[in-house]
Design a protein around this motif. Structure first.
Motif, PDB file in Angstrom:
ATOM      1  N   PRO A  41       0.703  -1.215  -0.059  1.00 12.52           N
ATOM      2  CA  PRO A  41       0.227  -0.043  -0.090  1.00 12.52           C
ATOM      3  C   PRO A  41       0.832   1.255   0.189  1.00 12.52           C
ATOM      4  O   PRO A  41       1.950   1.276   0.801  1.00 12.52           O
ATOM      5  CB  PRO A  41      -0.682  -0.033   1.201  1.00 12.52           C
ATOM      6  CG  PRO A  41      -0.645  -1.632   1.579  1.00 12.52           C
ATOM      7  CD  PRO A  41       0.559  -2.073   1.098  1.00 12.52           C
ATOM      8  N   GLY A  42       0.495   2.330  -1.006  1.00 16.72           N
ATOM      9  CA  GLY A  42       1.308   3.221  -0.865  1.00 16.72           C
ATOM     10  C   GLY A  42       2.681   3.493  -1.689  1.00 16.72           C
ATOM     11  O   GLY A  42       3.364   4.411  -1.674  1.00 16.72           O
ATOM     12  N   LYS A  43       2.974   2.181  -2.094  1.00 15.28           N
ATOM     13  CA  LYS A  43       4.324   2.076  -2.669  1.00 15.28           C
ATOM     14  C   LYS A  43       4.084   1.560  -4.087  1.00 15.28           C
ATOM     15  O   LYS A  43       3.111   1.333  -4.686  1.00 15.28           O
ATOM     16  CB  LYS A  43       4.976   0.995  -1.902  1.00 15.28           C
ATOM     17  CG  LYS A  43       5.500   1.402  -0.557  1.00 15.28           C
ATOM     18  CD  LYS A  43       6.380   0.510   0.088  1.00 15.28           C
ATOM     19  CE  LYS A  43       6.902   1.045   1.379  1.00 15.28           C
ATOM     20  NZ  LYS A  43       7.860  -0.021   2.058  1.00 15.28           N
TER      21      LYS A  43
END
Length: 121
Positions: A41-43
């Motif tokens: 998540p978020g990467k």
């Protein structure tokens, strides 16, 4: 067009092991390089490992060297054996296929649906 289906994800404690599988079907699945990628998540999506269609050439990102092993069998199933898992390995893992040898996720043109791997500390 090749269809890819991953399996084998799950929840494991740090230091544990999981083995992911990616089966392939379709009219042109034989001479394809295969790769495992992951996205947390978020990467950004990143390559984990790749294997050439003959199996003679493999690639691993530095953070998994010595812990993960990619392999393929004669039925075009590709595996990712993951040992000594760490919390930072937590991500959705995708398998992918492409006709050339490459480690760039943008160049892979067939993707599985992904399987979640969660490593607890």
């Amino acid at each position: 067009q090749v269809q890819l289906v991953e399996s084998g994800g799950g929840l494991v404690q740090a230091g544990g092991s999981l083995k992911l599988s990616c089966s392939a079907s379709g009219s042109t699945f034989s001479r394809l390089s295969r790769g495992w990628f992951r996205q947390a998540p978020g990467k950004e999506r990143e390559i984990v490992a790749a294997i050439s269609w003959t199996g003679a050439t493999t690639y691993y990102r530095d953070s998994v060297k010595g812990r993960f092993t990619i392999s393929r069998d004669s039925k075009n199933t590709v595996y990712l054996q993951m040992n000594n898992l760490k919390p930072e390995d937590t991500a959705v893992y995708y398998c992918a296929a492409v006709k050339v040898w490459t480690t760039a996720w943008e160049e892979y043109d067939s993707w599985g649906q992904g399987t979640q791997v969660t490593v607890s500390s």
